[in-house]
Design a protein around this motif. Structure first.
Motif, PDB file in Angstrom:
ATOM      1  N   PHE A  73       0.855  -1.156   0.035  1.00  0.00           N
ATOM      2  CA  PHE A  73       0.135   0.321   0.048  1.00  0.00           C
ATOM      3  C   PHE A  73       1.023   1.349  -0.005  1.00  0.00           C
ATOM      4  CE2 PHE A  73      -2.570  -3.304   2.224  1.00  0.00           C
ATOM      5  CZ  PHE A  73      -3.725  -3.112   1.433  1.00  0.00           C
ATOM      6  N   SER A  74       1.938   1.449  -0.551  1.00  0.00           N
ATOM      7  CA  SER A  74       3.032   2.488  -0.293  1.00  0.00           C
ATOM      8  C   SER A  74       2.943   3.452  -1.439  1.00  0.00           C
ATOM      9  CB  SER A  74       4.462   1.590  -0.238  1.00  0.00           C
ATOM     10  OG  SER A  74       4.853   1.325  -1.264  1.00  0.00           O
ATOM     11  N   LEU A  75       2.298   3.178  -2.337  1.00  0.00           N
ATOM     12  CA  LEU A  75       2.279   4.016  -3.539  1.00  0.00           C
ATOM     13  C   LEU A  75       1.251   5.225  -3.475  1.00  0.00           C
ATOM     14  CD1 LEU A  75       2.876   1.944  -6.787  1.00  0.00           C
ATOM     15  CD2 LEU A  75       4.184   4.075  -6.017  1.00  0.00           C
ATOM     16  N   HIS A  76       1.595   6.268  -3.174  1.00  0.00           N
ATOM     17  CA  HIS A  76       0.468   7.415  -3.001  1.00  0.00           C
ATOM     18  C   HIS A  76       0.206   8.101  -4.770  1.00  0.00           C
ATOM     19  CE1 HIS A  76       1.792   7.398   1.077  1.00  0.00           C
ATOM     20  NE2 HIS A  76       3.175   7.786   0.713  1.00  0.00           N
ATOM     21  N   VAL A  77      -0.853   8.592  -4.532  1.00  0.00           N
ATOM     22  CA  VAL A  77      -1.403   9.301  -5.895  1.00  0.00           C
ATOM     23  C   VAL A  77      -1.894  10.582  -5.390  1.00  0.00           C
ATOM     24  CG1 VAL A  77      -2.677   9.236  -8.035  1.00  0.00           C
ATOM     25  CG2 VAL A  77      -1.732   7.220  -7.095  1.00  0.00           C
ATOM     26  N   HIS A  78      -1.466  11.753  -6.144  1.00  0.00           N
ATOM     27  CA  HIS A  78      -1.994  13.035  -5.703  1.00  0.00           C
ATOM     28  C   HIS A  78      -2.923  13.146  -7.053  1.00  0.00           C
ATOM     29  CE1 HIS A  78      -2.755  17.115  -5.035  1.00  0.00           C
ATOM     30  NE2 HIS A  78      -2.094  16.960  -3.959  1.00  0.00           N
ATOM     31  N   HIS A  79      -4.158  13.185  -6.424  1.00  0.00           N
ATOM     32  CA  HIS A  79      -5.234  13.105  -7.936  1.00  0.00           C
ATOM     33  C   HIS A  79      -5.380  14.484  -8.570  1.00  0.00           C
ATOM     34  CE1 HIS A  79      -5.972   9.660  -5.163  1.00  0.00           C
ATOM     35  NE2 HIS A  79      -6.091   9.154  -6.322  1.00  0.00           N
ATOM     36  N   THR A  80      -5.262  15.681  -7.610  1.00  0.00           N
ATOM     37  CA  THR A  80      -5.773  16.991  -8.366  1.00  0.00           C
ATOM     38  C   THR A  80      -4.759  18.081  -8.066  1.00  0.00           C
ATOM     39  OG1 THR A  80      -7.076  17.278  -6.225  1.00  0.00           O
ATOM     40  CG2 THR A  80      -8.174  16.432  -8.300  1.00  0.00           C
ATOM     41  N   ALA A  81      -3.701  17.873  -8.579  1.00  0.00           N
ATOM     42  CA  ALA A  81      -2.792  19.279  -8.417  1.00  0.00           C
ATOM     43  C   ALA A  81      -3.284  20.457  -8.958  1.00  0.00           C
ATOM     44  CB  ALA A  81      -1.538  18.729  -9.096  1.00  0.00           C
ATOM     45  N   PRO A  82      -3.298  21.485  -8.244  1.00  0.00           N
ATOM     46  CA  PRO A  82      -4.063  22.705  -8.641  1.00  0.00           C
ATOM     47  C   PRO A  82      -3.016  23.409  -9.734  1.00  0.00           C
ATOM     48  CG  PRO A  82      -2.872  23.067  -6.485  1.00  0.00           C
ATOM     49  CD  PRO A  82      -3.018  21.543  -6.741  1.00  0.00           C
ATOM     50  N   ALA A  83      -3.805  24.413 -10.740  1.00  0.00           N
ATOM     51  CA  ALA A  83      -2.868  24.948 -11.778  1.00  0.00           C
ATOM     52  C   ALA A  83      -1.751  25.651 -11.360  1.00  0.00           C
ATOM     53  CB  ALA A  83      -3.797  25.866 -12.509  1.00  0.00           C
ATOM     54  N   ASP A  84      -1.778  26.211  -9.948  1.00  0.00           N
ATOM     55  CA  ASP A  84      -0.665  27.067  -9.460  1.00  0.00           C
ATOM     56  C   ASP A  84       0.201  26.134  -8.622  1.00  0.00           C
ATOM     57  OD1 ASP A  84      -2.255  26.789  -7.391  1.00  0.00           O
ATOM     58  OD2 ASP A  84      -2.629  28.717  -6.702  1.00  0.00           O
ATOM     59  N   ALA A  85       0.305  25.012  -8.494  1.00  0.00           N
ATOM     60  CA  ALA A  85       1.029  24.034  -7.616  1.00  0.00           C
ATOM     61  C   ALA A  85       2.563  24.393  -8.236  1.00  0.00           C
ATOM     62  CB  ALA A  85       0.927  22.447  -8.049  1.00  0.00           C
ATOM     63  N   PRO A  86       3.584  24.222  -7.472  1.00  0.00           N
ATOM     64  CA  PRO A  86       4.866  24.468  -7.474  1.00  0.00           C
ATOM     65  C   PRO A  86       5.378  23.407  -8.765  1.00  0.00           C
ATOM     66  CG  PRO A  86       4.664  24.433  -5.472  1.00  0.00           C
ATOM     67  CD  PRO A  86       3.363  24.071  -5.824  1.00  0.00           C
ATOM     68  N   GLY A 121       6.195   5.345  -0.189  1.00  0.00           N
ATOM     69  CA  GLY A 121       6.629   4.822   1.120  1.00  0.00           C
ATOM     70  C   GLY A 121       7.100   5.851   2.102  1.00  0.00           C
ATOM     71  N   GLN A 122       6.781   7.288   1.544  1.00  0.00           N
ATOM     72  CA  GLN A 122       7.286   8.313   2.516  1.00  0.00           C
ATOM     73  C   GLN A 122       6.216   9.143   2.937  1.00  0.00           C
ATOM     74  OE1 GLN A 122      10.642   8.037   3.066  1.00  0.00           O
ATOM     75  NE2 GLN A 122      10.755   6.340   1.730  1.00  0.00           N
ATOM     76  N   ALA A 130      18.584   5.566  -4.032  1.00  0.00           N
ATOM     77  CA  ALA A 130      19.460   4.511  -4.039  1.00  0.00           C
ATOM     78  C   ALA A 130      19.015   3.137  -3.688  1.00  0.00           C
ATOM     79  CB  ALA A 130      20.840   5.014  -3.274  1.00  0.00           C
ATOM     80  N   ASN A 131      18.323   3.074  -2.918  1.00  0.00           N
ATOM     81  CA  ASN A 131      17.744   1.971  -2.162  1.00  0.00           C
ATOM     82  C   ASN A 131      16.106   1.721  -2.580  1.00  0.00           C
ATOM     83  OD1 ASN A 131      20.161   1.103  -1.334  1.00  0.00           O
ATOM     84  ND2 ASN A 131      19.805   2.587   0.322  1.00  0.00           N
ATOM     85  N   SER A 132      15.556   2.411  -3.080  1.00  0.00           N
ATOM     86  CA  SER A 132      14.017   2.376  -3.290  1.00  0.00           C
ATOM     87  C   SER A 132      13.652   2.858  -4.468  1.00  0.00           C
ATOM     88  CB  SER A 132      13.166   3.211  -2.097  1.00  0.00           C
ATOM     89  OG  SER A 132      13.753   2.733  -0.937  1.00  0.00           O
ATOM     90  N   ASP A 133      12.306   2.465  -5.085  1.00  0.00           N
ATOM     91  CA  ASP A 133      11.750   2.526  -6.247  1.00  0.00           C
ATOM     92  C   ASP A 133      11.407   4.352  -6.225  1.00  0.00           C
ATOM     93  OD1 ASP A 133      12.140   0.384  -7.199  1.00  0.00           O
ATOM     94  OD2 ASP A 133      10.034  -0.209  -7.317  1.00  0.00           O
ATOM     95  N   CYS A 134      10.973   4.694  -4.976  1.00  0.00           N
ATOM     96  CA  CYS A 134      10.701   6.313  -5.033  1.00  0.00           C
ATOM     97  C   CYS A 134       9.963   6.873  -6.227  1.00  0.00           C
ATOM     98  CB  CYS A 134      12.097   6.984  -5.131  1.00  0.00           C
ATOM     99  SG  CYS A 134      12.939   6.696  -3.456  1.00  0.00           S
ATOM    100  N   HIS A 135       8.514   6.279  -6.479  1.00  0.00           N
ATOM    101  CA  HIS A 135       7.727   6.675  -7.510  1.00  0.00           C
ATOM    102  C   HIS A 135       7.240   8.340  -6.814  1.00  0.00           C
ATOM    103  CE1 HIS A 135       7.946   2.692  -9.185  1.00  0.00           C
ATOM    104  NE2 HIS A 135       7.668   3.101 -10.353  1.00  0.00           N
ATOM    105  N   LEU A 136       6.770   8.987  -7.674  1.00  0.00           N
ATOM    106  CA  LEU A 136       6.305  10.397  -7.304  1.00  0.00           C
ATOM    107  C   LEU A 136       5.057  10.446  -8.428  1.00  0.00           C
ATOM    108  CD1 LEU A 136       5.788  12.549  -5.462  1.00  0.00           C
ATOM    109  CD2 LEU A 136       7.403  13.891  -7.258  1.00  0.00           C
TER     110      LEU A 136
END
Length: 369
Positions: A73-86, A121-122, A130-136
């Motif tokens: 269950f470690s993969l996060h999905v941000h569903h609605t990034a606003p237009a002014d997101a950095p 996972g974060q 270096a040690n993890s898949d680190c998907h964003l």
């Protein structure tokens, strides 16, 4: 200890219990109905070697992690990034200098990263790549940004790959390009193939409900097929809907990267709660697609950004392998393999698909180039 509500309530009562939650449920990133991921394969022809491939896989140890169909269950999905997101610049992986070209988006480029997004996972925007898949994974409008092996430091994202998917498009059979990888080794999108708690909750009150899309799964590379006769690098190969193979190293008779498998229609669901049955019916009708190498078979979206929670739904990491509540564990031999076409030798010579001038062109299977 009291049991989760989803194990105590019938489908109708469970639906009523979840109604207040679903009022603010998120909409997961999904492609149009014509996409291969939404193809109902319940009646699709079986591969002539279906049984033999699955028996070979079972003989190699079946699922990873001691042959357990476990859920991560470690993969996060941000569903609605606003237009002014950095937006942050993407650069090659700082530790290795790798950035996979031309498979991934051309550099220099940027991607939106909302403040409440998090790496796999974060809890925030740093990750030991270096040690993890680190998907964003971030959705903004019709665009889905998927970063692999990433970290945010000094206002810059370093990564091995960034892929941007257009969620309004039905991609051609080779996806983003033949022999091209993505944030997943098979060249697949990641987020649209994850199981989302809100979509499960929305269907748990339907005695015949399913999710309407294929589900991502992974296997150890040593259990995936290779065949030097196909001319691929190191015997590597894949089948549709994959466009790439990572590092398979198993025998020719096993399952290949990209394989699409469906749960047998006679699988006994007795003992499974309504939410779990939604997922099992999805496996029967839309199947699993082999996306990457690893040890934990299933990857579900975390409930960080959803209203429904996995604990409320009674979905645990062990639900499909330990016979919880007297239920039968799900084994590789409970599946069937559908025929998605010939095996393709992996050259690692990515040829990106032409720019998509219109959705209709690829819906008709015609490439003007």
């Amino acid at each position: 200890m009291p049991k989760p509500a989803s194990r105590l309530l019938g489908p109708a009562l469970l639906a009523l219990a979840l109604t207040p939650l679903l009022a603010t449920a998120v909409v997961p990133p999904r492609f149009p109905a014509g996409a291969v991921w939404h193809q109902n394969i319940a009646d699709a022809p079986l591969h002539p070697q279906s049984r033999a491939m699955l028996e070979t896989l079972a003989g190699l140890g079946g699922w990873g992690n001691s042959n357990r169909m476990q859920i991560d269950f470690s993969l996060h999905v941000h569903h609605t990034a606003p237009a002014d997101a950095p937006r942050y610049e993407v650069i090659p992986h700082r530790g290795s200098g790798e950035y996979w070209r031309p498979d991934c988006e051309a550099l220099p480029t940027t991607m939106p990263v909302p403040a409440d997004a998090a790496f796999e996972g974060q809890s925030g925007l740093t990750c030991n790549s270096a040690n993890s898949d680190c998907h964003l994974l971030v959705r903004q409008g019709s665009k889905l940004y998927e970063l692999y092996s990433g970290n945010l430091s000094g206002g810059v994202l370093d990564a091995r790959c960034l892929t941007v998917w257009d969620l309004s498009v039905v991609y051609p059979p080779e996806g983003r390009g033949e022999h091209c990888t993505s944030a997943d080794a098979a060249g697949f999108p990641v987020a649209p193939l994850l199981v989302n708690a809100d979509e499960v909750a929305a269907r748990a009150g339907d005695a015949n409900g399913d999710l309407g899309h294929a589900i991502r799964f992974i296997l150890p590379n040593a259990r995936m097929a290779t065949d030097p006769a196909l001319g691929g690098v190191g015997g590597r190969l894949y089948v549709r809907p994959a466009s790439h193979a990572g590092g398979p190293s198993g025998p020719r008779g096993s399952v290949p990267y990209g394989v699409r498998m469906r749960l047998r229609p006679d699988f006994d669901m007795a003992g499974y709660n309504p939410a779990a049955r939604v997922i099992l019916r999805t496996m029967q009708r839309y199947g699993l697609v082999l996306a990457d190498g690893g040890n934990i078979a299933l990857t579900f979206e975390s409930d960080r950004h959803t209203t429904a929670k996995w604990s409320t739904l009674g979905i645990t990491s062990q639900i499909f392998w330990n016979g919880t509540g007297g239920a039968a564990p799900v084994k590789v031999t409970d599946f069937q393999i559908i025929d998605t076409g010939p095996r393709i030798g992996e050259t690692w010579n990515c040829v990106r698909s032409v720019a998509l001038p219109s959705i209709e062109i690829f819906l008709n299977g015609f490439d003007p180039a």
